[in-house]
Scaffold this motif. Sequence first.
Motif, PDB file in Angstrom:
ATOM      1  N   VAL A  10       0.839  -1.204   0.000  1.00 47.13           N
ATOM      2  CA  VAL A  10       0.000   0.000   0.000  1.00 47.13           C
ATOM      3  C   VAL A  10       0.869   1.248   0.000  1.00 47.13           C
ATOM      4  O   VAL A  10       0.604   2.205  -0.729  1.00 47.13           O
ATOM      5  CB  VAL A  10      -0.968  -0.015   1.204  1.00 47.13           C
ATOM      6  CG1 VAL A  10      -1.634   1.327   1.391  1.00 47.13           C
ATOM      7  CG2 VAL A  10      -2.002  -1.109   1.030  1.00 47.13           C
ATOM      8  N   GLY A  11       1.933   1.260   0.797  1.00 49.62           N
ATOM      9  CA  GLY A  11       2.845   2.400   0.827  1.00 49.62           C
ATOM     10  C   GLY A  11       3.522   2.631  -0.511  1.00 49.62           C
ATOM     11  O   GLY A  11       3.657   3.765  -0.967  1.00 49.62           O
ATOM     12  N   ALA A  12       3.932   1.554  -1.167  1.00 47.68           N
ATOM     13  CA  ALA A  12       4.576   1.676  -2.475  1.00 47.68           C
ATOM     14  C   ALA A  12       3.594   2.196  -3.529  1.00 47.68           C
ATOM     15  O   ALA A  12       3.946   3.057  -4.341  1.00 47.68           O
ATOM     16  CB  ALA A  12       5.141   0.327  -2.909  1.00 47.68           C
ATOM     17  N   CYS A  13       2.378   1.700  -3.509  1.00 47.14           N
ATOM     18  CA  CYS A  13       1.365   2.162  -4.463  1.00 47.14           C
ATOM     19  C   CYS A  13       1.034   3.638  -4.241  1.00 47.14           C
ATOM     20  O   CYS A  13       0.901   4.404  -5.204  1.00 47.14           O
ATOM     21  CB  CYS A  13       0.105   1.318  -4.368  1.00 47.14           C
ATOM     22  SG  CYS A  13       0.310  -0.349  -4.999  1.00 47.14           S
ATOM     23  N   CYS A  14       0.913   4.035  -2.990  1.00 46.30           N
ATOM     24  CA  CYS A  14       0.644   5.444  -2.689  1.00 46.30           C
ATOM     25  C   CYS A  14       1.789   6.337  -3.148  1.00 46.30           C
ATOM     26  O   CYS A  14       1.559   7.434  -3.667  1.00 46.30           O
ATOM     27  CB  CYS A  14       0.398   5.630  -1.196  1.00 46.30           C
ATOM     28  SG  CYS A  14      -1.175   4.966  -0.644  1.00 46.30           S
ATOM     29  N   THR A  15       3.014   5.875  -2.978  1.00 51.87           N
ATOM     30  CA  THR A  15       4.166   6.650  -3.432  1.00 51.87           C
ATOM     31  C   THR A  15       4.176   6.808  -4.938  1.00 51.87           C
ATOM     32  O   THR A  15       4.399   7.909  -5.458  1.00 51.87           O
ATOM     33  CB  THR A  15       5.466   5.969  -2.966  1.00 51.87           C
ATOM     34  OG1 THR A  15       5.450   5.867  -1.541  1.00 51.87           O
ATOM     35  CG2 THR A  15       6.684   6.746  -3.407  1.00 51.87           C
ATOM     36  N   VAL A  16       3.898   5.729  -5.647  1.00 54.58           N
ATOM     37  CA  VAL A  16       3.882   5.785  -7.110  1.00 54.58           C
ATOM     38  C   VAL A  16       2.765   6.709  -7.595  1.00 54.58           C
ATOM     39  O   VAL A  16       2.974   7.547  -8.486  1.00 54.58           O
ATOM     40  CB  VAL A  16       3.736   4.376  -7.711  1.00 54.58           C
ATOM     41  CG1 VAL A  16       3.422   4.427  -9.189  1.00 54.58           C
ATOM     42  CG2 VAL A  16       4.995   3.576  -7.458  1.00 54.58           C
ATOM     43  N   PHE A  17       1.577   6.599  -7.015  1.00 52.41           N
ATOM     44  CA  PHE A  17       0.466   7.452  -7.432  1.00 52.41           C
ATOM     45  C   PHE A  17       0.728   8.920  -7.097  1.00 52.41           C
ATOM     46  O   PHE A  17       0.390   9.814  -7.877  1.00 52.41           O
ATOM     47  CB  PHE A  17      -0.840   6.993  -6.799  1.00 52.41           C
ATOM     48  CG  PHE A  17      -1.340   5.681  -7.332  1.00 52.41           C
ATOM     49  CD1 PHE A  17      -1.159   5.325  -8.654  1.00 52.41           C
ATOM     50  CD2 PHE A  17      -1.985   4.794  -6.500  1.00 52.41           C
ATOM     51  CE1 PHE A  17      -1.611   4.116  -9.143  1.00 52.41           C
ATOM     52  CE2 PHE A  17      -2.448   3.578  -6.984  1.00 52.41           C
ATOM     53  CZ  PHE A  17      -2.258   3.241  -8.305  1.00 52.41           C
ATOM     54  N   ALA A  18       1.337   9.195  -5.953  1.00 48.58           N
ATOM     55  CA  ALA A  18       1.641  10.574  -5.567  1.00 48.58           C
ATOM     56  C   ALA A  18       2.680  11.185  -6.504  1.00 48.58           C
ATOM     57  O   ALA A  18       2.541  12.342  -6.921  1.00 48.58           O
ATOM     58  CB  ALA A  18       2.122  10.616  -4.126  1.00 48.58           C
ATOM     59  N   LEU A  19       3.708  10.431  -6.855  1.00 46.73           N
ATOM     60  CA  LEU A  19       4.707  10.942  -7.789  1.00 46.73           C
ATOM     61  C   LEU A  19       4.130  11.138  -9.184  1.00 46.73           C
ATOM     62  O   LEU A  19       4.473  12.101  -9.869  1.00 46.73           O
ATOM     63  CB  LEU A  19       5.915  10.016  -7.827  1.00 46.73           C
ATOM     64  CG  LEU A  19       6.836  10.101  -6.613  1.00 46.73           C
ATOM     65  CD1 LEU A  19       7.952   9.068  -6.713  1.00 46.73           C
ATOM     66  CD2 LEU A  19       7.405  11.487  -6.459  1.00 46.73           C
ATOM     67  N   ALA A  20       3.244  10.248  -9.599  1.00 50.70           N
ATOM     68  CA  ALA A  20       2.592  10.412 -10.900  1.00 50.70           C
ATOM     69  C   ALA A  20       1.712  11.665 -10.906  1.00 50.70           C
ATOM     70  O   ALA A  20       1.687  12.413 -11.898  1.00 50.70           O
ATOM     71  CB  ALA A  20       1.765   9.180 -11.238  1.00 50.70           C
ATOM     72  N   ALA A  21       1.005  11.925  -9.819  1.00 47.17           N
ATOM     73  CA  ALA A  21       0.187  13.133  -9.724  1.00 47.17           C
ATOM     74  C   ALA A  21       1.063  14.382  -9.719  1.00 47.17           C
ATOM     75  O   ALA A  21       0.720  15.392 -10.352  1.00 47.17           O
ATOM     76  CB  ALA A  21      -0.677  13.085  -8.464  1.00 47.17           C
ATOM     77  N   TYR A  22       2.188  14.338  -9.026  1.00 44.55           N
ATOM     78  CA  TYR A  22       3.117  15.473  -9.021  1.00 44.55           C
ATOM     79  C   TYR A  22       3.613  15.763 -10.436  1.00 44.55           C
ATOM     80  O   TYR A  22       3.624  16.918 -10.871  1.00 44.55           O
ATOM     81  CB  TYR A  22       4.292  15.184  -8.086  1.00 44.55           C
ATOM     82  CG  TYR A  22       5.484  16.063  -8.324  1.00 44.55           C
ATOM     83  CD1 TYR A  22       5.478  17.402  -7.949  1.00 44.55           C
ATOM     84  CD2 TYR A  22       6.634  15.566  -8.939  1.00 44.55           C
ATOM     85  CE1 TYR A  22       6.572  18.212  -8.179  1.00 44.55           C
ATOM     86  CE2 TYR A  22       7.730  16.363  -9.166  1.00 44.55           C
ATOM     87  CZ  TYR A  22       7.701  17.685  -8.787  1.00 44.55           C
ATOM     88  OH  TYR A  22       8.790  18.478  -9.029  1.00 44.55           O
ATOM     89  N   VAL A  23       4.014  14.728 -11.135  1.00 50.76           N
ATOM     90  CA  VAL A  23       4.517  14.925 -12.501  1.00 50.76           C
ATOM     91  C   VAL A  23       3.421  15.445 -13.407  1.00 50.76           C
ATOM     92  O   VAL A  23       3.623  16.401 -14.175  1.00 50.76           O
ATOM     93  CB  VAL A  23       5.123  13.609 -13.044  1.00 50.76           C
ATOM     94  CG1 VAL A  23       5.396  13.703 -14.531  1.00 50.76           C
ATOM     95  CG2 VAL A  23       6.402  13.273 -12.291  1.00 50.76           C
ATOM     96  N   ALA A  24       2.231  14.861 -13.331  1.00 55.33           N
ATOM     97  CA  ALA A  24       1.151  15.219 -14.256  1.00 55.33           C
ATOM     98  C   ALA A  24       0.553  16.589 -13.974  1.00 55.33           C
ATOM     99  O   ALA A  24       0.237  17.329 -14.910  1.00 55.33           O
ATOM    100  CB  ALA A  24       0.062  14.153 -14.201  1.00 55.33           C
ATOM    101  N   PHE A  25       0.413  16.937 -12.694  1.00 53.54           N
ATOM    102  CA  PHE A  25      -0.328  18.149 -12.358  1.00 53.54           C
ATOM    103  C   PHE A  25       0.537  19.331 -11.949  1.00 53.54           C
ATOM    104  O   PHE A  25       0.046  20.464 -11.914  1.00 53.54           O
ATOM    105  CB  PHE A  25      -1.326  17.854 -11.238  1.00 53.54           C
ATOM    106  CG  PHE A  25      -2.361  16.847 -11.622  1.00 53.54           C
ATOM    107  CD1 PHE A  25      -3.118  16.998 -12.769  1.00 53.54           C
ATOM    108  CD2 PHE A  25      -2.570  15.724 -10.845  1.00 53.54           C
ATOM    109  CE1 PHE A  25      -4.068  16.062 -13.128  1.00 53.54           C
ATOM    110  CE2 PHE A  25      -3.521  14.787 -11.190  1.00 53.54           C
ATOM    111  CZ  PHE A  25      -4.273  14.950 -12.335  1.00 53.54           C
TER     112      PHE A  25
END
Length: 74
Positions: A10-25
């Motif tokens: 769960v921590g790894a998935c949250c990290t990946v999604f947060a970094l993807a949101a940072y890059v995209a937005f």
Amino acid sequence: MSNTEVTYLVGACCTVFALAAYVAFILVPAWTAYSRVWQRMAAAVLSLYVLAAFVALGVAGGAAIVWFWDRIGV
């Protein structure tokens, strides 16, 4: 799968999604707002302050939940 492994997943998935949101937005709009390479690099570096602010806000929110958990729970 143990509870520890689930927590890590769960921590790894949250990290990946947060970094993807940072890059995209945040990073992509900051990068595309300028035409010169040095301006784009400066905007990318300055966007790290935005990332740090979001991380600090998340840590503060998590710490508040941990601190007040006994008062929140029924």
